[in-house]
Design a protein around this motif. Sequence first.
Motif, PDB file in Angstrom:
ATOM      1  N   ARG A   1      -8.675   3.900  -6.527  1.00  0.00           N
ATOM      2  CA  ARG A   1      -7.493   3.400  -7.464  1.00  0.00           C
ATOM      3  C   ARG A   1      -7.569   1.721  -7.743  1.00  0.00           C
ATOM      4  O   ARG A   1      -8.378   1.152  -7.155  1.00  0.00           O
ATOM      5  CB  ARG A   1      -6.210   3.425  -6.425  1.00  0.00           C
TER       6      ARG A   1
ATOM      7  N   LEU B   1       0.903  -1.182   0.032  1.00  0.00           N
ATOM      8  CA  LEU B   1       0.058  -0.156   0.121  1.00  0.00           C
ATOM      9  C   LEU B   1       0.913   1.282   0.126  1.00  0.00           C
ATOM     10  O   LEU B   1       0.497   2.250  -0.493  1.00  0.00           O
ATOM     11  CB  LEU B   1      -0.894  -0.197   1.144  1.00  0.00           C
TER      12      LEU B   1
ATOM     13  N   PHE C   1      -2.410  11.047  -7.236  1.00  0.00           N
ATOM     14  CA  PHE C   1      -2.319  10.807  -5.744  1.00  0.00           C
ATOM     15  C   PHE C   1      -2.951  11.914  -4.700  1.00  0.00           C
ATOM     16  O   PHE C   1      -2.965  11.696  -3.726  1.00  0.00           O
ATOM     17  CB  PHE C   1      -0.681  11.091  -5.385  1.00  0.00           C
TER      18      PHE C   1
ATOM     19  N   THR D   1      -0.888  -6.250  -5.323  1.00  0.00           N
ATOM     20  CA  THR D   1      -1.777  -5.988  -4.297  1.00  0.00           C
ATOM     21  C   THR D   1      -2.886  -6.791  -4.263  1.00  0.00           C
ATOM     22  O   THR D   1      -3.390  -7.022  -3.037  1.00  0.00           O
ATOM     23  CB  THR D   1      -2.271  -4.233  -4.809  1.00  0.00           C
TER      24      THR D   1
ATOM     25  N   HIS E   1       0.870   2.151  -4.058  1.00  0.00           N
ATOM     26  CA  HIS E   1      -0.308   3.065  -3.955  1.00  0.00           C
ATOM     27  C   HIS E   1      -0.190   4.374  -3.480  1.00  0.00           C
ATOM     28  O   HIS E   1      -0.998   5.187  -3.143  1.00  0.00           O
ATOM     29  CB  HIS E   1      -1.523   2.484  -3.263  1.00  0.00           C
TER      30      HIS E   1
ATOM     31  N   ARG F   1       7.688   6.270  -4.347  1.00  0.00           N
ATOM     32  CA  ARG F   1       6.425   6.064  -5.470  1.00  0.00           C
ATOM     33  C   ARG F   1       6.180   7.072  -6.147  1.00  0.00           C
ATOM     34  O   ARG F   1       5.818   6.950  -7.546  1.00  0.00           O
ATOM     35  CB  ARG F   1       5.391   5.109  -4.637  1.00  0.00           C
TER      36      ARG F   1
ATOM     37  N   ARG G   1       6.526   5.916   0.153  1.00  0.00           N
ATOM     38  CA  ARG G   1       5.670   6.541  -0.270  1.00  0.00           C
ATOM     39  C   ARG G   1       6.277   7.777  -1.214  1.00  0.00           C
ATOM     40  O   ARG G   1       5.681   7.854  -2.403  1.00  0.00           O
ATOM     41  CB  ARG G   1       4.807   7.180   0.843  1.00  0.00           C
TER      42      ARG G   1
END
Length: 539
Positions: free
Chosen positions: A419, A386, A503, A425, A390, A484, A481
């Motif tokens: 998403r 995650l 995002f 995932t 993501h 990404r 994070r």
Amino acid sequence: MSRYPKGYYKPTDSCDGCLAWGDFSGRLCPACYMFGRSHATAACVGCRRIQPLKWGYCRLCWCQARLDAQATVGRLAAEADVRARLNAVRHHQLFFMGMHHRNGSALAPRRRGGRRGAPRKLPPAPAWRPNADWRQLPLFGQVPRDYGRLAPSGVDLTSPWLTWAKYIAHRFAEARGWGRNIRFAVNRGLALVLTGYVEGDIIRHSEIFNPLRSRDLPVGHVVTVLEEMGIFEDDSEPSFEGWLAERLEGLAPGIRSEAERWTRVLRDGGPRSLPRREGTVWLYLNRVRPALLEWSDRYDHLREVTRDDVRTYIETLHGHQRRDQLVALRSLFSWAKRKGLLFRNPTSRIKVGQYEYGVLQPLVPAQVDRSVAAATTPATRLILALAAVHAARVAQIGTLMLDDVDLGNRRLTIAGRVRPLDDLTLKLLLDWLEHRRNRWPSTANLHLLINNQTATKTSRASNHWISASMRGQDATLERLRVDRQLEEALTHGPDPLHLAEVFGLDEKTAMRYADSARALLEQAAEYSASPPGKELGPD
């Protein structure tokens, strides 16, 4: 001796004696085998088969007669009742092996740790608040009780308040999936605190916390039941109060009182100010504390602090420390000016300056590999995905609900943004849901990620637990994070609008990622354009 050779797996079959279907070795089930060892073989009076007989009937006829007798008398039939129905057997109800026992039917569930056929404990009968008749009023008011001196032998199990509390605890257990051990411990705690309780008494947190904790009883679950009953008062000191007293220690009395009022306005809000998050309040007070400690050696109130004092202190700081502490000091003195505690704001016309962010750097593959190797459980692997796939923050991961997952349409909703679910995932999500279903089958917590502490509650998992597996790694959840989002800017171009759309970033944050991606792309282009064997940089 078995008729099957050694190493041969015998399939499920029916017994030659009672015709019962089951998994056993040989021709006979264990019951028919033991029956044949103690009885002679002859023709059965009822079914005419050549079988071991008892009183002229085979075991199959005895099982049918016992079944008919139990259906007639409605209880476990005696042998005399069974013998009286042997002549009336005209048919046979086939059954599975092990369904007929002398102590009752095997269809009754076998409890863990108990004997087969034992009756299951019934739930408590519905109960309500006891009627308030007359009672003796206290002479000196309510005296604090010492629950630690109550021995288990002195517990009153007949109290109507305890009966009502046990019924409420049973409802909570069914709704929130409390296990057997938790139910037993909660009932013990309720029996301890409700012994001697009368109408009008108030049970306080400070009185029961230590006695329950010393006996390893769940304080939180007991408090949940007492709050539902309306007889509990939470007089525990919030952690914020202890932290505030510690942070204000060492300040001059006048500065201390003014700083305390400002801190409480930050947390609770005021007529013209909104309440801040508790984490923001901590940061602000921690940033102004060094300056307040220094000024407390010379002054007694904030109104004595001059602009030169602020400039002198700020000049000793550099970088983000100067900016952060100056912002916090401006908040403090602006509040004091509005409240009339000083005549002039000493921080006015002192420029904070624009904070220059450095270029964000991507993670190297070795750092990511070490974080992947540290994720060894289904929960940590899903948390890692995650954050790394993501770009979800720790708080956003903790607040994910089961309704946010749409497996059929392969969608995941994070912080209100839908998403698509990629293959990785999706696999990790299915693994976690299978583990969650097997580990906590009765939980009522609707959050996606739960643990042993939150499975019996409805609250979310803490940020500390979510980030614990990656703590100490170079690639933490926050860095994954950021990496990404930086990767998205490097792959699709440094477009702030694209980053904000994907995002949900604000414009300043999206522009920062775009600037870092643009700088990295220009640096890579210059490096590729340089002649072979010559490095970039000064001669």
